[in-house]
Design a protein around this motif. Sequence first.
Motif, mmCIF file in Angstrom:
data_model
loop_
_atom_site.group_PDB
_atom_site.id
_atom_site.type_symbol
_atom_site.label_atom_id
_atom_site.label_comp_id
_atom_site.label_asym_id
_atom_site.label_seq_id
_atom_site.Cartn_x
_atom_site.Cartn_y
_atom_site.Cartn_z
ATOM 1 N N ALA A 17 0.831 -1.203 0.000
ATOM 2 C CA ALA A 17 0.000 0.000 0.000
ATOM 3 C C ALA A 17 0.865 1.252 0.000
ATOM 4 C CB ALA A 17 -0.928 -0.005 1.209
ATOM 5 N N ALA A 18 1.952 1.235 0.770
ATOM 6 C CA ALA A 18 2.850 2.391 0.811
ATOM 7 C C ALA A 18 3.516 2.617 -0.538
ATOM 8 C CB ALA A 18 3.904 2.197 1.894
ATOM 9 N N ALA A 19 3.886 1.529 -1.206
ATOM 10 C CA ALA A 19 4.488 1.649 -2.537
ATOM 11 C C ALA A 19 3.480 2.231 -3.526
ATOM 12 C CB ALA A 19 4.985 0.285 -3.011
ATOM 13 N N ASP A 20 2.263 1.756 -3.459
ATOM 14 C CA ASP A 20 1.215 2.287 -4.338
ATOM 15 C C ASP A 20 0.981 3.772 -4.082
ATOM 16 O OD1 ASP A 20 0.883 -0.199 -5.514
ATOM 17 O OD2 ASP A 20 -0.835 -0.744 -4.252
ATOM 18 N N GLN A 21 0.993 4.174 -2.816
ATOM 19 C CA GLN A 21 0.802 5.590 -2.481
ATOM 20 C C GLN A 21 1.957 6.442 -2.994
ATOM 21 O OE1 GLN A 21 0.299 5.590 1.762
ATOM 22 N NE2 GLN A 21 -1.871 5.091 1.638
ATOM 23 N N ALA A 22 3.179 5.944 -2.866
ATOM 24 C CA ALA A 22 4.342 6.697 -3.348
ATOM 25 C C ALA A 22 4.284 6.881 -4.856
ATOM 26 C CB ALA A 22 5.640 5.988 -2.948
ATOM 27 N N ILE A 23 3.917 5.838 -5.566
ATOM 28 C CA ILE A 23 3.818 5.926 -7.024
ATOM 29 C C ILE A 23 2.680 6.861 -7.416
ATOM 30 C CG2 ILE A 23 3.308 4.610 -9.119
ATOM 31 C CD1 ILE A 23 4.807 2.245 -7.756
ATOM 32 N N GLY A 27 2.144 10.749 -9.788
ATOM 33 C CA GLY A 27 1.334 10.624 -11.003
ATOM 34 C C GLY A 27 1.472 9.296 -11.706
ATOM 35 N N GLY A 28 1.803 8.253 -10.960
ATOM 36 C CA GLY A 28 1.921 6.926 -11.555
ATOM 37 C C GLY A 28 3.295 6.632 -12.131
ATOM 38 N N ASP A 29 4.233 7.567 -12.025
ATOM 39 C CA ASP A 29 5.583 7.376 -12.566
ATOM 40 C C ASP A 29 6.472 6.733 -11.499
ATOM 41 O OD1 ASP A 29 8.082 7.487 -13.744
ATOM 42 O OD2 ASP A 29 7.884 9.576 -14.403
ATOM 43 N N ALA A 33 9.063 8.259 -8.467
ATOM 44 C CA ALA A 33 8.821 7.904 -7.066
ATOM 45 C C ALA A 33 10.085 7.335 -6.433
ATOM 46 C CB ALA A 33 7.676 6.905 -6.961
ATOM 47 N N VAL A 34 10.784 6.474 -7.163
ATOM 48 C CA VAL A 34 12.025 5.897 -6.654
ATOM 49 C C VAL A 34 13.071 6.991 -6.459
ATOM 50 C CG1 VAL A 34 13.967 4.377 -7.226
ATOM 51 C CG2 VAL A 34 11.633 3.593 -7.567
ATOM 52 N N LYS A 35 13.184 7.911 -7.413
ATOM 53 C CA LYS A 35 14.147 9.013 -7.279
ATOM 54 C C LYS A 35 13.843 9.857 -6.051
ATOM 55 C CE LYS A 35 14.626 11.296 -11.159
ATOM 56 N NZ LYS A 35 14.485 11.794 -12.539
#
Length: 76
Positions: A17-23, A27-29, A33-35
């Motif tokens: 869920a946290a990964a989905d929120q970060a992405i 804007g889905g990129d 998000a990783v950067k």
Amino acid sequence: MTATPEPSRPATFGVEAAADQAIAAWGGDAREAVKALLVAVDFLEAETDELRTNVSKGYARGRLPGARERKDEADV
């Protein structure tokens, strides 16, 4: 009467869920998000280093071995 401890949740609980929120925040990129997360980790590491150098040696009592190494490197 001894209570049986419940097994702990796996460390990955909530990570999806946290990964989905970060992405979603970027804007889905996923690359952006990783950067952003890498910049945040770098900032937190710098803050940790600063706090370690500022904590008194008497308080730390050898629990922060990295602080002594950094001080020795700075003297070079």
